[in-house]
Design an enzyme around this catalytic site. Structure first.
Site, PDB file in Angstrom:
ATOM      1  N   ASP A  50      36.082 105.454 -71.767  1.00  0.00           N
ATOM      2  CA  ASP A  50      35.820 106.650 -72.541  1.00  0.00           C
ATOM      3  C   ASP A  50      37.108 106.569 -73.261  1.00  0.00           C
ATOM      4  OD1 ASP A  50      35.249 109.040 -73.710  1.00  0.00           O
ATOM      5  OD2 ASP A  50      36.437 110.008 -72.423  1.00  0.00           O
ATOM      6  N   ASP A  70      38.993 109.816 -75.424  1.00  0.00           N
ATOM      7  CA  ASP A  70      39.569 110.998 -75.338  1.00  0.00           C
ATOM      8  C   ASP A  70      39.476 111.578 -73.922  1.00  0.00           C
ATOM      9  OD1 ASP A  70      40.248 111.864 -78.434  1.00  0.00           O
ATOM     10  OD2 ASP A  70      38.314 111.108 -78.584  1.00  0.00           O
ATOM     11  N   ASP A 114      35.837 111.184 -67.999  1.00  0.00           N
ATOM     12  CA  ASP A 114      36.593 112.393 -67.441  1.00  0.00           C
ATOM     13  C   ASP A 114      35.860 113.744 -67.866  1.00  0.00           C
ATOM     14  OD1 ASP A 114      37.912 113.802 -70.300  1.00  0.00           O
ATOM     15  OD2 ASP A 114      37.261 111.960 -70.408  1.00  0.00           O
TER      16      ASP A 114
END
Length: 235
Positions: free
Chosen positions: A26, A28, A183
């Site tokens: 990922d 961001d 996250d």
């Protein structure tokens, strides 16, 4: 390589032997913690309107688009709500907060180790291609990625699995041959739905979320080497 077990004739054996060929990150909140700065920026913007933005509300948009967040603004501000104005204020604040930002701990080490050990390296992000490549360039990390799949490339972003399905299609691998690093809850759901193994590395705004069914959780990428992570996943 996979060895599928015939459950009708063999019992209590491992269902498959996993061989990881690719790592998919990922962006961001995972590579660059843009999320903490976004939360602070939106919270300060809402304070300008004499309103609040609870963390539990903001985390719903992490890893996906702002549809639900914008609806919250409308519900809170009513006729005073101007989404374009809110976005403009928040973006200006965010830019200031990100001026001195750096990649999260251990990210470059993971990329170096992946490259050295011959893993395919990809990125799957709900953000735009321009956003991702701009920041990866600033961080000096852009050239590590063979494949970059963003919200520009699919009809539906996370928690839909489309980003990960597109990534493994381009990488020409099976879903179980890749491990995703995420996250957020939306990212975790996307990876699992696509059939990938998923390692959670939360940031300050996601660390309290109730992550479930992930294959490993790390405080940061310095906690465990990429090789050790993959050994754990392949067991």
């Amino acid at each position: 390589m996979y060895v599928y077990v015939n459950r009708n004739s063999i019992s209590r054996l491992e269902e498959e032997t996993i061989l990881i060929k690719a790592v998919i990150f990922d962006f961001d909140g995972l590579i660059l913690d843009t999320e903490t700065a976004w939360y602070q920026a939106y919270k300060e913007t809402m304070a300008f309107y004499k309103s609040d933005l609870p963390l539990e509300q903001f985390v719903k948009c992490i890893g996906t688009d702002n549809t639900e967040l914008n609806q919250y603004f409308k519900d809170q501000l009513g006729e005073r709500c101007n989404i374009d104005e809110i976005e403009s204020r928040a973006k200006s604040l965010h830019e200031v907060k990100m001026k001195t930002s750096q990649a999260r701990e251990g990210v470059k080490d993971y990329l170096e180790e992946a490259k050295k050990n011959g893993y395919k390296i990809a990125l799957a992000s709900s953000s735009t291609k321009e956003w991702v490549t701009h920041h990866l360039g600033d961080l000096g990390l852009l050239n590590y990625f063979e494949v970059i799949i963003t919200g520009d490339d699919v009809d539906k972003v996370k928690p839909s699995p489309d980003l990960y399905l597109k990534a493994i299609e381009v990488l020409d691998i099976q879903p179980t041959e890749a491990v995703a690093f995420e996250d957020s809850l939306n990212g975790l759901q996307a990876a699992l739905t696509a059939g990938l193994k998923c390692v959670i590395v939360p940031n300050p705004v996601t660390e309290a979320l109730a992550f479930e069914n992930h294959h490993l959780r790390l405080r940061s990428m310095v906690d465990k080497s990429l090789s050790d992570v993959i050994k754990h996943i392949e067991q």
